[in-house]
Design an enzyme around this catalytic site. Structure first.
Site, PDB file in Angstrom:
ATOM      1  N   GLU A  49      12.972  52.164  20.950  1.00  0.00           N
ATOM      2  CA  GLU A  49      13.634  52.157  22.256  1.00  0.00           C
ATOM      3  C   GLU A  49      12.731  52.925  23.214  1.00  0.00           C
ATOM      4  O   GLU A  49      12.412  54.090  22.970  1.00  0.00           O
ATOM      5  CB  GLU A  49      15.007  52.818  22.166  1.00  0.00           C
ATOM      6  CG  GLU A  49      15.766  52.801  23.464  1.00  0.00           C
ATOM      7  CD  GLU A  49      17.077  53.570  23.372  1.00  0.00           C
ATOM      8  OE1 GLU A  49      17.819  53.559  24.369  1.00  0.00           O
ATOM      9  OE2 GLU A  49      17.347  54.201  22.332  1.00  0.00           O
ATOM     10  N   ASP A  60      21.415  61.545  30.455  1.00  0.00           N
ATOM     11  CA  ASP A  60      20.379  62.235  29.693  1.00  0.00           C
ATOM     12  C   ASP A  60      20.461  63.736  29.872  1.00  0.00           C
ATOM     13  O   ASP A  60      20.689  64.246  30.975  1.00  0.00           O
ATOM     14  CB  ASP A  60      18.991  61.732  30.107  1.00  0.00           C
ATOM     15  CG  ASP A  60      18.728  60.330  29.602  1.00  0.00           C
ATOM     16  OD1 ASP A  60      18.947  60.104  28.400  1.00  0.00           O
ATOM     17  OD2 ASP A  60      18.335  59.465  30.395  1.00  0.00           O
TER      18      ASP A  60
END
Length: 267
Positions: A49, A60
């Site tokens: 990924e 994040d």
């Protein structure tokens, strides 16, 4: 057949699970990324990924945010990332599927069709789009299916069953199952409810279920190998990239060692 589908078909026949590292494109630069992807493939990764840096990441944590900042500071562009993955995919004998992790803002700005055309040409088999609400995903899901480009959305512990059914229906390739409530980042332990969550999702879809967020240790991987189809490890690996600007060889060796350790726990 899309390389992601082919991978999971083979792994299921072998009764194996997929190990999927997350790496930031361009941290500290794309030359390092072009070395990093073959390194993780050789060390036990089944599918990579590739985070496309974005200035306003939604889910994040500080490790990946810092990585995105390091990559963006020199002026990284989406076309540069595609050129780097295309170079990797063109290597003799390259077989590891690659997916992008991309904010929908990047897809929208390029145009969905143009983005998918460029991504496919760059050797990417799909994209995780973490900030695309399922209520707005129908058109992109259809366009992606027409191109055999896998659109992967997230199911979280707070996703209602009714909404989860819509998410998995819109997905292709695999379903990204978020193990924790909150942002990305290493955790001491995984929530005990993850098994029940995966069991519910299996009643909704035949797609592989891959677990990410908080997965960082061999014991986490061993906990998941009998209930998930794959594990995704991001922050624990991206943390190793902090040293790459000063000592690339050490950073690469550290990533290799961690991938071997974590993928080995799946075997």
């Amino acid at each position: 057949m899309n390389p992601i589908d082919a991978l999971f078909r083979r792994l299921r026949a072998e009764n194996r699970r997929a190990f999927m590292p997350f790496v930031t494109a361009g941290d500290p630069d794309l030359a390092f990324t072009r070395d990093l992807l073959p390194a993780v493939a050789e060390s036990g990764a089944d599918l990579a990924e590739i985070g496309i840096p974005f200035s306003d990441p939604i889910a994040d944590g500080p490790v990946i945010q810092a990585s995105y900042t390091r990559a963006l500071t020199p002026g990284l562009k989406l076309a540069d990332v595609f050129a780097a993955t295309a170079a990797v995919a063109a290597r003799p004998g390259w077989t590891m599927p690659m997916v992008a992790m991309a904010s929908y803002s990047l897809v929208y700005k390029r145009g969905p069709d143009a983005f998918m055309t460029a991504a496919l040409a760059a050797g990417l088999s799909g994209a995780v789009v973490p900030d695309l609400p399922v209520e707005e995903a129908e058109e992109l899901s259809k366009r992606a299916a027409d191109r055999d480009f896998k659109l992967i959305l997230l199911v979280t512990p707070t996703t209602s069953p009714a909404r989860a059914e819509k998410v998995v229906k819109a997905c292709g390739g695999f379903v990204y199952v978020v193990s924790v409530v909150g942002i990305t980042g290493a955790r001491d332990r995984l929530p005990v409810q993850i098994g029940d969550m995966l069991a519910r999702l299996r009643t909704m879809t035949d797609l592989p279920l891959c677990v990410g967020f908080g997965v960082s240790r061999p014991e986490h991987v061993r906990e998941l190998k009998d209930v998930a189809d794959g594990v995704i490890v991001g922050s624990a690996l991206v943390k190793k990239l902090e040293a790459a600007a000063g000592d690339r060889a050490k950073a690469l060796a550290d990533v290799r060692a961690l991938v071997r350790e974590l993928s080995g726990a799946l075997r």
